[in-house]
Design an enzyme around this catalytic site. Sequence first.
Site, PDB file in Angstrom:
ATOM      1  N   PHE A   1      31.002  41.290  40.199  1.00 12.31           N
ATOM      2  CA  PHE A   1      31.932  41.189  39.525  1.00 12.31           C
ATOM      3  C   PHE A   1      32.290  39.585  39.631  1.00 12.31           C
ATOM      4  O   PHE A   1      32.794  38.491  39.582  1.00 12.31           O
ATOM      5  CB  PHE A   1      33.163  41.285  39.585  1.00 12.31           C
ATOM      6  CG  PHE A   1      33.929  41.037  40.465  1.00 12.31           C
ATOM      7  CD1 PHE A   1      34.993  40.171  41.257  1.00 12.31           C
ATOM      8  CD2 PHE A   1      34.484  42.501  41.358  1.00 12.31           C
ATOM      9  CE1 PHE A   1      35.374  40.055  42.640  1.00 12.31           C
ATOM     10  CE2 PHE A   1      34.778  42.394  42.415  1.00 12.31           C
ATOM     11  CZ  PHE A   1      35.746  41.206  43.385  1.00 12.31           C
TER      12      PHE A   1
ATOM     13  N   LYS B   1      46.406  31.164  37.538  1.00 18.32           N
ATOM     14  CA  LYS B   1      44.495  30.903  36.553  1.00 18.32           C
ATOM     15  C   LYS B   1      44.527  30.679  35.245  1.00 18.32           C
ATOM     16  O   LYS B   1      45.971  30.168  34.267  1.00 18.32           O
ATOM     17  CB  LYS B   1      43.934  32.285  36.716  1.00 18.32           C
ATOM     18  CG  LYS B   1      44.303  33.076  38.335  1.00 18.32           C
ATOM     19  CD  LYS B   1      43.270  34.342  38.087  1.00 18.32           C
ATOM     20  CE  LYS B   1      43.500  34.491  39.348  1.00 18.32           C
ATOM     21  NZ  LYS B   1      42.879  36.212  40.214  1.00 18.32           N
TER      22      LYS B   1
ATOM     23  N   ARG C   1      50.938  40.177  37.018  1.00 19.28           N
ATOM     24  CA  ARG C   1      49.958  40.730  36.496  1.00 19.28           C
ATOM     25  C   ARG C   1      50.039  41.401  35.179  1.00 19.28           C
ATOM     26  O   ARG C   1      49.498  40.859  33.778  1.00 19.28           O
ATOM     27  CB  ARG C   1      49.302  41.242  37.367  1.00 19.28           C
ATOM     28  CG  ARG C   1      48.275  39.861  38.042  1.00 19.28           C
ATOM     29  CD  ARG C   1      48.043  40.727  39.398  1.00 19.28           C
ATOM     30  NE  ARG C   1      46.511  39.208  39.995  1.00 19.28           N
ATOM     31  CZ  ARG C   1      46.043  39.357  40.920  1.00 19.28           C
ATOM     32  NH1 ARG C   1      46.889  40.895  42.246  1.00 19.28           N
ATOM     33  NH2 ARG C   1      45.467  38.621  41.903  1.00 19.28           N
TER      34      ARG C   1
ATOM     35  N   HIS D   1      46.706  34.133  41.027  1.00 17.00           N
ATOM     36  CA  HIS D   1      45.807  34.385  42.729  1.00 17.00           C
ATOM     37  C   HIS D   1      46.914  34.127  43.248  1.00 17.00           C
ATOM     38  O   HIS D   1      47.694  33.484  43.729  1.00 17.00           O
ATOM     39  CB  HIS D   1      44.674  33.650  43.192  1.00 17.00           C
ATOM     40  CG  HIS D   1      44.234  33.386  44.238  1.00 17.00           C
ATOM     41  ND1 HIS D   1      43.216  34.280  44.579  1.00 17.00           N
ATOM     42  CD2 HIS D   1      44.400  32.721  46.190  1.00 17.00           C
ATOM     43  CE1 HIS D   1      43.405  34.603  46.116  1.00 17.00           C
ATOM     44  NE2 HIS D   1      43.994  33.586  46.062  1.00 17.00           N
TER      45      HIS D   1
ATOM     46  N   ASN E   1      43.637  37.928  35.462  1.00 15.55           N
ATOM     47  CA  ASN E   1      44.943  38.656  35.320  1.00 15.55           C
ATOM     48  C   ASN E   1      45.834  37.476  36.334  1.00 15.55           C
ATOM     49  O   ASN E   1      47.298  37.646  36.614  1.00 15.55           O
ATOM     50  CB  ASN E   1      44.414  39.373  36.595  1.00 15.55           C
ATOM     51  CG  ASN E   1      44.533  38.694  37.713  1.00 15.55           C
ATOM     52  OD1 ASN E   1      43.716  37.607  38.088  1.00 15.55           O
ATOM     53  ND2 ASN E   1      44.047  39.794  38.718  1.00 15.55           N
TER      54      ASN E   1
ATOM     55  N   TYR F   1      36.383  32.524  47.199  1.00 11.50           N
ATOM     56  CA  TYR F   1      36.185  33.955  47.492  1.00 11.50           C
ATOM     57  C   TYR F   1      35.210  34.493  48.190  1.00 11.50           C
ATOM     58  O   TYR F   1      33.986  35.354  47.769  1.00 11.50           O
ATOM     59  CB  TYR F   1      36.018  34.166  45.791  1.00 11.50           C
ATOM     60  CG  TYR F   1      37.396  34.048  45.115  1.00 11.50           C
ATOM     61  CD1 TYR F   1      38.173  34.931  45.001  1.00 11.50           C
ATOM     62  CD2 TYR F   1      37.129  33.107  44.075  1.00 11.50           C
ATOM     63  CE1 TYR F   1      39.477  34.854  44.394  1.00 11.50           C
ATOM     64  CE2 TYR F   1      38.193  33.269  42.952  1.00 11.50           C
ATOM     65  CZ  TYR F   1      39.581  33.582  43.351  1.00 11.50           C
ATOM     66  OH  TYR F   1      40.108  34.014  42.688  1.00 11.50           O
TER      67      TYR F   1
ATOM     68  N   GLU G   1      43.242  29.119  53.026  1.00 13.48           N
ATOM     69  CA  GLU G   1      43.032  28.858  51.934  1.00 13.48           C
ATOM     70  C   GLU G   1      43.552  27.365  51.323  1.00 13.48           C
ATOM     71  O   GLU G   1      43.307  26.735  50.711  1.00 13.48           O
ATOM     72  CB  GLU G   1      43.496  29.686  50.145  1.00 13.48           C
ATOM     73  CG  GLU G   1      42.184  31.097  50.728  1.00 13.48           C
ATOM     74  CD  GLU G   1      43.355  32.463  50.120  1.00 13.48           C
ATOM     75  OE1 GLU G   1      42.576  33.806  50.621  1.00 13.48           O
ATOM     76  OE2 GLU G   1      44.462  31.888  49.253  1.00 13.48           O
TER      77      GLU G   1
HETATM   78  P1  ADP Z   1      43.390  40.179  44.221  1.00 12.43           P
HETATM   79  O1  ADP Z   1      43.343  38.824  43.421  1.00 12.43           O
HETATM   80  O2  ADP Z   1      44.533  41.128  44.104  1.00 12.43           O
HETATM   81  O3  ADP Z   1      43.369  40.171  46.217  1.00 12.43           O
HETATM   82  P2  ADP Z   1      40.516  40.803  45.015  1.00 12.43           P
HETATM   83  O4  ADP Z   1      40.860  40.381  45.388  1.00 12.43           O
HETATM   84  O5  ADP Z   1      39.914  42.391  44.422  1.00 12.43           O
HETATM   85  O6  ADP Z   1      41.760  40.973  43.961  1.00 12.43           O
HETATM   86  O7  ADP Z   1      39.862  40.333  43.373  1.00 12.43           O
HETATM   87  C1  ADP Z   1      40.008  38.908  43.032  1.00 12.43           C
HETATM   88  C2  ADP Z   1      40.073  38.389  41.846  1.00 12.43           C
HETATM   89  O8  ADP Z   1      38.244  38.624  40.939  1.00 12.43           O
HETATM   90  C3  ADP Z   1      41.394  39.598  41.207  1.00 12.43           C
HETATM   91  O9  ADP Z   1      42.332  38.623  41.067  1.00 12.43           O
HETATM   92  C4  ADP Z   1      40.632  39.194  39.681  1.00 12.43           C
HETATM   93  O10 ADP Z   1      39.920  38.076  38.515  1.00 12.43           O
HETATM   94  C5  ADP Z   1      38.817  39.497  39.820  1.00 12.43           C
HETATM   95  N1  ADP Z   1      38.153  40.680  39.883  1.00 12.43           N
HETATM   96  C6  ADP Z   1      38.527  41.589  40.794  1.00 12.43           C
HETATM   97  N2  ADP Z   1      38.165  42.994  40.092  1.00 12.43           N
HETATM   98  C7  ADP Z   1      37.453  42.814  39.379  1.00 12.43           C
HETATM   99  C8  ADP Z   1      36.141  43.064  38.517  1.00 12.43           C
HETATM  100  N3  ADP Z   1      36.311  44.795  38.898  1.00 12.43           N
HETATM  101  N4  ADP Z   1      36.127  42.861  37.006  1.00 12.43           N
HETATM  102  C9  ADP Z   1      36.712  41.440  37.209  1.00 12.43           C
HETATM  103  N5  ADP Z   1      36.549  41.131  37.583  1.00 12.43           N
HETATM  104  C10 ADP Z   1      37.439  41.521  38.688  1.00 12.43           C
END
Ligand code: ADP
Length: 138
Positions: free
Chosen positions: A58, A10, A103, A116, A113, A50, A127
Amino acid sequence: MKEITLGIIKPDAVEKKIIGKVISMIESTHLNFVEIKMVSLTKTTLEELYQEHTGKAFLPELIEFMASGPVLLLLLEGENAVNTLRSLCGDTNPDKALPGTIRRDCGEGLPKNAIHASDSQESAKREINLLFPEHQIV
Ligand code: ADP
Ligand code: MG
């Protein structure tokens, strides 16, 4: 089972110049790199990427962040690739991720973080078809 998966280093990690560290952590697994590509993702592409988060609070902040600078796309393959990469990434929230995960060691918080990783083989195919159209997978 041999799988493919998609990783995205990222914009926070690219800006911090720790691409090499993240790649090195991935190279500590058995996964193989099929292709890597540096790109700037458009908001249209990110909305598609997404799509499962449509309507979540978010999402706008996430898309803004992901479009804020270049990212490195990683096409990876190997046994159990999806879970292997997800485990190495650790919890979505860097504060909750275990030491030794990407992360925890490279991320800053949410949404910054560092990486992805596709969450299933179905997501990986979708994807990869979106981001590596030259590698269409059926
Ligand atoms: P992952 O990436 O672990 O699969 P998610 O699919 O739930 O997690 O979320 C996608 C991305 O959105 C996360 O990697 C993170 O960058 C962002 N994200 C998730 N939850 C939040 C939040 N509460 N606030 C801000 N960004 C978030
Ligand atoms: Mg996810």
